[in-house]
Design an enzyme around this catalytic site. Structure first.
Site, PDB file in Angstrom:
ATOM      1  CD  GLU A 140      54.695  48.699  15.529  1.00 58.68           C
ATOM      2  OE1 GLU A 140      54.529  47.463  15.561  1.00 58.68           O
ATOM      3  OE2 GLU A 140      55.775  49.218  15.199  1.00 58.68           O
ATOM      4  CG  HIS A 143      53.494  44.276  11.971  1.00 57.16           C
ATOM      5  ND1 HIS A 143      54.121  43.714  10.878  1.00 57.16           N
ATOM      6  CD2 HIS A 143      54.347  45.237  12.423  1.00 57.16           C
ATOM      7  CE1 HIS A 143      55.287  44.310  10.678  1.00 57.16           C
ATOM      8  NE2 HIS A 143      55.447  45.247  11.601  1.00 57.16           N
ATOM      9  CD  GLU A 197      58.946  45.196  10.353  1.00 56.00           C
ATOM     10  OE1 GLU A 197      58.387  46.307  10.307  1.00 56.00           O
ATOM     11  OE2 GLU A 197      58.864  44.451  11.335  1.00 56.00           O
TER      12      GLU A 197
END
Ligand SMILES: [Zn+2]
Length: 271
Positions: A140, A143, A197
């Site tokens: 996370e 990102h 991703e």
């Protein structure tokens, strides 16, 4: 008549040049951490923090009654986040990192642009241990450090947004903010591309290793996630991926690189 016909074209041409120049001026070229991919990003660190912080504040307001601030789950999230954040901060020293655990039975977590992290208690049975949680947080946080949200704006080439950003300077006016957020969707429900991703998987794996968590644990975690998510709505980090099996395979391919970065942390923090 020629004047009337010509005028809109001139106006369009001028607008195109002006917007084109604004985009050129505002977009900066940089490289992603770990993967060293060249990217063009239209938002400054401060603008990304501003976007993320507003979304974060709203989420905390809406979930006020369910914010977890004591207990073993809270302690684990703070402990692991602290180490992942310290690694991520080397790539993004301007960002202000903070994590909040929210009581909600969904297996999810996310990191907003600028470094604010939300973890839902529903993911803890799947992470199982600190290294499992480090896998999620590493992904996370990547990102954010790879500026995937900001990159989306540039990629979309929305000149109106670019112009609004330039006009707003460092900070957005409320109107500009609404327009940018409308483009992005709510920060917490962002959809990243497949390649983003995959990049977050890669960077996240290196981050967890740098933070002192055994990267092999990532493979075990993803396999647990895949088993658990069969037939359900996939959480953010399972969304839009080529194939689940392929994902685990790619993570295994990056393991040698992660092993080189891995230095086991002192005992007591890893279960
Ligand atoms: Zn993701």
């Amino acid at each position: 008549m020629a004047f009337l016909v010509g005028r809109p074209l001139i106006a369009i041409a001028i607008a195109a040049v002006v917007v084109g120049v604004l985009v050129l001026v505002q977009t900066h070229r940089q490289k992603t951490p770990v993967t060293h991919r060249v990217q063009h990003v239209a938002l400054s660190d401060e603008q990304q923090m501003q976007l993320g912080d507003r979304d974060y504040a709203q989420t905390l307001r809406e979930n006020k009654a369910n914010i977890v601030s004591t207990g073993p789950g809270y302690a684990e999230v703070q402990r692991v986040a602290k180490r992942i954040e310290a690694v991520a901060a080397r790539d993004k020293p301007n960002f202000v990192w903070k994590v909040t655990l929210i009581r909600k039975n969904v297996a999810n977590a996310y990191c907003l642009p600028g470094g604010k992290i939300v973890v839902y208690t529903g993911i803890l049975p799947l992470t199982q241990n600190d290294a499992g949680l480090a896998t999620v947080l590493g992904h996370e946080v990547s990102h954010a450090t790879a500026e995937h949200s900001a990159e989306k704006i540039e990629r979309a080439h929305l000149t109106e947004i670019a112009a609004a950003i330039v006009a707003g300077g460092v900070a957005f006016t409320p109107q500009q903010y609404i327009r940018v957020m409308a483009l992005l969707g709510a920060g917490s429900s962002l959809k990243f591309s497949r390649s983003q991703e995959s990049e977050a998987d890669h960077i996240g794996l290196i981050y967890m290793a740098r933070a002192g968590y055994d990267p092999h644990q990532a493979v075990l975690f993803w396999k647990r996630m895949l088993r658990a998510s069969k037939g359900q709505e996939p959480p953010e980090f399972l969304s839009d991926h080529p194939s689940d099996a392929h994902r685990v395979q790619r993570i295994q391919d990056w393991l040698p690189e992660a092993e080189r970065e891995y230095k086991p942390a002192p005992a007591t923090t890893q279960s």
